[in-house]
Scaffold this active site. Structure first.
Site, PDB file in Angstrom:
ATOM      1  N   ARG A  94       0.784  -1.180  -0.039  1.00  0.00           N
ATOM      2  CA  ARG A  94       0.058   0.205  -0.242  1.00  0.00           C
ATOM      3  C   ARG A  94       0.845   1.331  -0.006  1.00  0.00           C
ATOM      4  O   ARG A  94       1.781   1.332   0.888  1.00  0.00           O
ATOM      5  CB  ARG A  94      -0.911   0.185   1.218  1.00  0.00           C
ATOM      6  N   ARG A 103      -5.451   1.210  -4.742  1.00  0.00           N
ATOM      7  CA  ARG A 103      -4.635   0.642  -3.575  1.00  0.00           C
ATOM      8  C   ARG A 103      -4.624  -1.011  -3.734  1.00  0.00           C
ATOM      9  O   ARG A 103      -5.654  -1.595  -4.063  1.00  0.00           O
ATOM     10  CB  ARG A 103      -4.787   1.034  -2.515  1.00  0.00           C
ATOM     11  N   ASP A 106      -6.697  -1.507   1.620  1.00  0.00           N
ATOM     12  CA  ASP A 106      -7.236  -0.579   2.516  1.00  0.00           C
ATOM     13  C   ASP A 106      -7.851  -1.122   3.603  1.00  0.00           C
ATOM     14  O   ASP A 106      -8.721  -1.970   3.237  1.00  0.00           O
ATOM     15  CB  ASP A 106      -7.988   0.286   1.633  1.00  0.00           C
ATOM     16  N   ASP A 108      -9.586  -0.187   7.160  1.00  0.00           N
ATOM     17  CA  ASP A 108     -10.393   0.720   8.044  1.00  0.00           C
ATOM     18  C   ASP A 108     -11.043   0.155   9.450  1.00  0.00           C
ATOM     19  O   ASP A 108     -11.721  -0.800   9.028  1.00  0.00           O
ATOM     20  CB  ASP A 108     -11.460   1.759   7.417  1.00  0.00           C
TER      21      ASP A 108
END
Length: 193
Positions: A94, A103, A106, A108
């Site tokens: 990344r 990307r 990812d 989160d």
């Protein structure tokens, strides 16, 4: 795998990839997350496909994303979990050259128990999760009773969205854990280990 000595919190982690071997990257990320000291992956959804988002909105000219959600139990605090996620992203190539750019991976934090937090690095619950079918739909798959803080039930939030994800033919869950609730973990004080 968690070797927690402190309180355990249930967290929701969103995963996405639109470059490289996307399914393999998501599976590797779930395994890497489960290997972090103080973290146990309880369940991870089947990947779904979604159009890439930019600050200007959906962009069908960019590679499509595979997205999934993992439920984890962790003894880490939210910033330590964020650090672990960013380390996993870096280990999988990344880069952060372009905001909302393509990307390899990812990761989160969508929710961390019932915690509400706003720092320079992290806002909880995730400020845009309620607008994203690619987060809510996989989350609902592995936790039918999921709630996104004060915004309410995830299934109700999905019903209000104009967009939807697309199933991926032949896709299977990234982690075959038990069907779980994202409600904060509750320990039975009378139980023995």
């Amino acid at each position: 795998m968690s070797d927690a000595t402190g309180p355990v919190t249930r967290a929701v982690v969103a995963l996405g990839s639109n470059l490289g071997a996307r399914d393999e990257l998501l599976r590797d990320a779930v395994a890497a997350l489960d290997a972090v000291a103080g973290v146990t992956v309880v369940s991870a959804s089947t990947p779904v496909s979604s159009v890439a988002l930019t600050p200007e909105g959906p962009d069908e000219t960019r590679p499509e994303y595979l997205n999934a959600v993992a439920l984890v139990e962790t003894s880490l605090d939210p910033i330590a979990l964020l650090d672990a996620l960013q380390s996993i992203e870096s280990d999988h190539g990344r880069t952060r050259d372009v905001r909302w750019g393509d990307r390899t991976l990812d990761l989160d934090i969508v929710a961390f128990g019932d915690l509400e937090l706003e720092t320079e690095r992290l806002t909880l619950p995730h400020p845009r999760a309620a607008e994203r079918a690619f987060v809510l739909e996989p989350w609902s798959e592995i936790d039918e009773e999921a709630r996104l803080g004060s915004l309410g039930r995830v299934t109700d939030l999905i019903a209000a969205l104009p967009d939807r994800t697309h199933p991926v033919p032949g896709a299977t869950r990234l982690h075959d854990g038990r069907r779980a609730s994202s409600a904060p973990a509750v320990r039975d004080e009378g139980a023995t280990a």
